[in-house]
Write an enzyme that holds these catalytic residues in place. Sequence first.
Site, PDB file in Angstrom:
ATOM      1  N   GLU A 112       0.799  -1.235   0.000  1.00 60.87           N
ATOM      2  CA  GLU A 112       0.000   0.000   0.000  1.00 60.87           C
ATOM      3  C   GLU A 112       0.829   1.281   0.000  1.00 60.87           C
ATOM      4  O   GLU A 112       0.434   2.268  -0.590  1.00 60.87           O
ATOM      5  CB  GLU A 112      -0.965   0.007   1.188  1.00 60.87           C
ATOM      6  CG  GLU A 112      -2.111  -0.972   1.017  1.00 60.87           C
ATOM      7  CD  GLU A 112      -3.160  -0.830   2.102  1.00 60.87           C
ATOM      8  OE1 GLU A 112      -3.449   0.309   2.504  1.00 60.87           O
ATOM      9  OE2 GLU A 112      -3.676  -1.863   2.555  1.00 60.87           O
ATOM     10  N   ASP A 171      -2.412  -4.417   3.289  1.00 58.58           N
ATOM     11  CA  ASP A 171      -2.556  -4.548   4.744  1.00 58.58           C
ATOM     12  C   ASP A 171      -3.453  -5.728   5.137  1.00 58.58           C
ATOM     13  O   ASP A 171      -4.377  -6.091   4.405  1.00 58.58           O
ATOM     14  CB  ASP A 171      -3.122  -3.249   5.329  1.00 58.58           C
ATOM     15  CG  ASP A 171      -2.103  -2.120   5.287  1.00 58.58           C
ATOM     16  OD1 ASP A 171      -0.919  -2.398   5.023  1.00 58.58           O
ATOM     17  OD2 ASP A 171      -2.485  -0.956   5.511  1.00 58.58           O
ATOM     18  N   ASP A 214      -6.132  -6.485   6.736  1.00 57.35           N
ATOM     19  CA  ASP A 214      -7.476  -6.261   7.264  1.00 57.35           C
ATOM     20  C   ASP A 214      -8.462  -6.250   6.099  1.00 57.35           C
ATOM     21  O   ASP A 214      -8.083  -6.503   4.952  1.00 57.35           O
ATOM     22  CB  ASP A 214      -7.546  -4.959   8.069  1.00 57.35           C
ATOM     23  CG  ASP A 214      -7.147  -3.735   7.231  1.00 57.35           C
ATOM     24  OD1 ASP A 214      -6.929  -3.882   6.008  1.00 57.35           O
ATOM     25  OD2 ASP A 214      -7.039  -2.636   7.805  1.00 57.35           O
ATOM     26  N   GLU A 257     -10.000  -3.783   4.626  1.00 61.85           N
ATOM     27  CA  GLU A 257      -9.672  -2.779   3.619  1.00 61.85           C
ATOM     28  C   GLU A 257      -8.513  -3.244   2.742  1.00 61.85           C
ATOM     29  O   GLU A 257      -8.505  -3.032   1.532  1.00 61.85           O
ATOM     30  CB  GLU A 257      -9.333  -1.445   4.290  1.00 61.85           C
ATOM     31  CG  GLU A 257     -10.508  -0.734   4.919  1.00 61.85           C
ATOM     32  CD  GLU A 257     -11.594  -0.372   3.915  1.00 61.85           C
ATOM     33  OE1 GLU A 257     -11.267   0.232   2.877  1.00 61.85           O
ATOM     34  OE2 GLU A 257     -12.764  -0.697   4.170  1.00 61.85           O
ATOM     35  N   TYR A 265       0.802  -4.226  13.020  1.00 57.10           N
ATOM     36  CA  TYR A 265      -0.276  -3.509  12.340  1.00 57.10           C
ATOM     37  C   TYR A 265      -1.220  -2.874  13.353  1.00 57.10           C
ATOM     38  O   TYR A 265      -1.607  -3.495  14.341  1.00 57.10           O
ATOM     39  CB  TYR A 265      -1.044  -4.472  11.427  1.00 57.10           C
ATOM     40  CG  TYR A 265      -1.968  -3.762  10.477  1.00 57.10           C
ATOM     41  CD1 TYR A 265      -1.494  -2.766   9.637  1.00 57.10           C
ATOM     42  CD2 TYR A 265      -3.315  -4.090  10.421  1.00 57.10           C
ATOM     43  CE1 TYR A 265      -2.330  -2.106   8.758  1.00 57.10           C
ATOM     44  CE2 TYR A 265      -4.168  -3.446   9.535  1.00 57.10           C
ATOM     45  CZ  TYR A 265      -3.668  -2.450   8.716  1.00 57.10           C
ATOM     46  OH  TYR A 265      -4.512  -1.798   7.847  1.00 57.10           O
ATOM     47  N   ARG A 296      -4.342  -1.585  13.034  1.00 57.34           N
ATOM     48  CA  ARG A 296      -5.803  -1.696  12.936  1.00 57.34           C
ATOM     49  C   ARG A 296      -6.185  -3.117  13.298  1.00 57.34           C
ATOM     50  O   ARG A 296      -6.123  -4.030  12.470  1.00 57.34           O
ATOM     51  CB  ARG A 296      -6.287  -1.344  11.524  1.00 57.34           C
ATOM     52  CG  ARG A 296      -6.121   0.133  11.199  1.00 57.34           C
ATOM     53  CD  ARG A 296      -6.772   0.523   9.891  1.00 57.34           C
ATOM     54  NE  ARG A 296      -6.677   1.961   9.675  1.00 57.34           N
ATOM     55  CZ  ARG A 296      -5.680   2.561   9.049  1.00 57.34           C
ATOM     56  NH1 ARG A 296      -4.678   1.838   8.563  1.00 57.34           N
ATOM     57  NH2 ARG A 296      -5.662   3.867   8.903  1.00 57.34           N
ATOM     58  N   HIS A 337      -6.199 -10.852  14.314  1.00 58.57           N
ATOM     59  CA  HIS A 337      -4.845 -10.300  14.288  1.00 58.57           C
ATOM     60  C   HIS A 337      -4.305 -10.111  15.690  1.00 58.57           C
ATOM     61  O   HIS A 337      -5.040 -10.045  16.660  1.00 58.57           O
ATOM     62  CB  HIS A 337      -4.830  -8.954  13.549  1.00 58.57           C
ATOM     63  CG  HIS A 337      -5.390  -9.029  12.165  1.00 58.57           C
ATOM     64  ND1 HIS A 337      -4.891  -9.882  11.224  1.00 58.57           N
ATOM     65  CD2 HIS A 337      -6.414  -8.356  11.586  1.00 58.57           C
ATOM     66  CE1 HIS A 337      -5.581  -9.733  10.107  1.00 58.57           C
ATOM     67  NE2 HIS A 337      -6.514  -8.826  10.304  1.00 58.57           N
TER      68      HIS A 337
END
Length: 828
Positions: free
Chosen positions: A7, A80, A82, A84, A293, A295, A340
Site C-alpha cells: 500500500e 494490509d 485487514d 480494507e 499492524y 488496525r 490479528h
Amino acid sequence: MKLVVVESPAKAKTIEKYLGPGHRVLASYGHVRDLPPKDGSVDPDADFAMEWQVSADKTRQLKAITDEAKGADTLILATDPDREGEAISWHLAEVLKKKKVLPATVQRVAFNAITKSAVTEAMAHPRELDANLIDAYKARRALDYLVGFTLSPILWRKLPGAKSAGRVQSVALRLIVDREREIEIFKPQEYWSIVASFESDGQGFTARLVEFDGQKIDRLTIGNAGDAGKAKAAVEAGRFTVASVETKPFSRNPPPPFTTSTLQQEAARKLGFAASHTMRVAQGLYEQGLITYMRTDGVDMAGEAISAARKAIAERYDSGYVPDSPRKYTSKAKNAQEAHEAIRPTDFFKRRAGDGDAGRLYELVFNRALASQMASARLERTTVELADGTGRAVLRATGQVVLFPGFLALYEEGRDESADDEDGARMPLLREGDAPAKTGVESTQHFTQPPPRFSEASLVKRLEELGIGRPSTYASILQTLKDREYVRVDKARFVPEESGRLVTAFLERFFEKYVSYDYTAELEEELDDVSGGRLDWQKLLELFWRDFQPKAGEVMEQQPSEITAALDEFLAPWLFPDKGDGSDPRLCPACGNGRLALRGGRFGAFIACSNYPDCKYTQRFGQPGADGAAEGPKELGNGIELKSGRFGPYLERDGKRSSIPKDIPVDDVDTDMAEKLLSLPREIGDHPETGKPITASIGRYGPYLAHDGKYAKLGSTAEVFETGMNAAVAKLADAAASKGGRGAAREPIAELGKHPQTDKELKVMAGRYGPYVTDGTTHATLPKGTEPKDVTLDQAVEWIDAKAAKGPAKKKSRGGAKKKPAAKKKKA
C-alpha cells in the site's frame, strides 16, 4: 519476475530489500478504485451491482503497476492484513483482469509486521483472496453509499443548513447530543461531607463521617448547612478511638496490549492526541517496522513475541516480575474480531524510537505491551473505623499499601475522569483501642455533577462498548463531525453545535430506527456475519433497503414546512421548557401576544414570533436563555441594547449594529465593551511609509487589520483594541510576504525528506490559499482539515504524484482567449 504490490512506498522500499532479486515491489498508495459520488453507483434493482471508478489521483501509479504486470508471471498482493487491505487487493486484481494483463498466478499474502522474518514467513505461505472479507467490504461500502446518498439530499432540501448524514457518523453525533441533553436537564443536588484529620506516630490521615445518631451517612444524606453544622459539632466534641481495623490483601492484573480502540483512548488521555493524529503516527511506526499492524481488535500476542517480552522483563527487572506462565487475553468489546495480534513493538529490546510524537507513541505501545506480560501487582487495603465514646459518630479511614509493584513499576492505565481515590492514601499502623490525636474537622459543601461531555477517549470507548462502527473507522468519523461543524471541541470535550442538534433531531424524528444504538450494533453484527461467511451480503442489503427506501421516499414527499412543524413539536420540551410559573413558554417576549415557533430559513433554523411581520422578534435556534438575550432586548446603558437574532446575539444603538464575536462570552459584554464594538473600525494611525491610515476591525472571517486595500489577520478580538503601530506595520508586512511578496524567503512549516522516486526534497509550506506540499516543481494543496505539522512523507508523496499525474494547468495566452471566427453573413 514476481510483482509484489503493497500500500505505501515506504513499505515497498523496505520489502524489496527483504525479497531480493526476482521481485519488483510497487505501492498502490491505498485504494485505486471507489464508487463515484453520483446517483446510480449502487443499483438496488440489479442485485446491488456496483459501478467502480479508478480514482483520478491513482492513474499514474496504476499505470506503473499495469506495465510491470505485463512482464510478471506472478502477482503477489501484499496489502494490509485487514478488510480494507483485502478490498484493495481485490480491486487491483479486477483492474488488471479488465486490462487483460493479470498474471497467470495470483497470490495473497498478509504480514502483521514489516520485519524480514514476518515478510519471508508470509511469502512462504500465500493464500487466495478471502471472498467473505471482500463481500463484507462491498456490503459496508454499499450501505454507507445508500445511506449517505439517500439521506443527504433529503437534508439539503428539507433542513436548511444541514450538510450530510452518514450511517455511523449520525449515531456518533447522537451520542454527543444525548449527553448534552442529560447535562442540560441535570438538577444539581447539594450535599455535605464531614472529614476529620488525625495524627498517629507522626503520620497524618483523614477519616470521613459514615454514621451519626444511629443513621448511616451516605454521600447525599447530609443535604444542608444546618445538618452539616450539627454533625461537625458532634465530631469536634467527640473523643475517638479505633473500633476496628480490617486489612485485606488484593492484586491487580495488567491490562492487555493495545487494540486500535484502546490505543486511541490512551493516546488521547496520556498524550493529548486526537484519534486521527494517533492513527497517522502509528501508521508511520508500522511502516518503519517498529510496531505491528495498528488496525486490530485482537488483544493477544504471538508466541514468539510473548517469549521475547518475558525475556526482556527478566533482564530489565528480575525473575519475580515474570509470571509463572504467559498471559493470554480475550477481548470484552462487543463484535471484536481477534484474527490479528494486538499492537506491540516488533523488538522488545528496543525501548525508544526517536523523539517527538512518534517516539512518545512508540514508548506508550512498548510499555503497555511489555507490562501486559508482567506479574500482577500485590497490594493491601486497610479500613479503619473510629467511634466516639458516646456512640453518636463513627468515622472511616481507608488506605492501601503496595506490597509488590509488579507491572505498576512500568505502566498504569489512564482514566477518563478524575475521581477522589480514598483508597490511594497511605495509612499509619493502627490497632484496636488506639486513640489518635484529632487535629481538625471540616464540613465541606458539594453539589452533584452532571455526566461529563465526551472526550475523544470516552467517545471511542462508548462506541466500542455499544458495538457501533469499527475501531479503524473511529478517527475518520470524529474528524467528519468536526469538518461538518456539527460539533466543536472545547477543553478537549465534544460540544454539539446547533446544526448538529438539529440534524440529530431530524433523524430521531423521521429515521429513528436508523440512528438507534441497538439497530446500528445489530447491523454491525450482520456485517461480521458476512465476514465470517454466515450471511450473504446481497441479502443483508436487500433487507435493509426494503425498509429504508420507502421511509426515505415518504419523508422526501413532505413539504419543508411540514418537516419544520414536526420538529417544532418534537423539540418543544427543549426549545420551550416549562418556566414553572404557569405562563406560556412560547409567549413572545417582544409583542406579548404572539407565540414562538421553529422556522426554517435560507441559512438554517431559527425561532420567530407568529405575529410576523408586525412583530419581527427572532431568536437563534438553541435553548432559550443560552445566548444571554433570549428573553428580549437588554438595556446596557448609553442607549445600547443587547439583542438576540437569527445569527446570534448582537448590539444595537440608533440603528447601528455590531455582532458579538465568538471569543467574547455574552455575559462579559458590559457598557464599555459594547461601546468599543460599536465604535469599530478603530484607527491605529497613519502608516509611516505610505501616510495612509491603518485600521483594526472585525469582519466576516474574524478580526483583521486594513491598510491601503491590503489586510492582515489578527489572532483575537482583544488584538483589535490593543495592537499598536509597530505591531500593526509588522503584521501587515508579514501578511504581504506570505501572499507572495518579494521579502525574505519563507521558512517551511515542515521538512519531510526525499521523494522515494525523484529524490527531490518534500516540504510543507504556508501559501496564500492555505498550506501545501512541494518538491520545488509541483505544488499540492493539503486536504481540508489536515494539520500541516502532521503530514507524513507518504502522504506528501501521494499528493505530489497525484498532482503531477494531472499535468500543469493550462495557461491563457497573453492576448486572452482566442477569438471565435466571425459568423458568416446570411444571404439576404
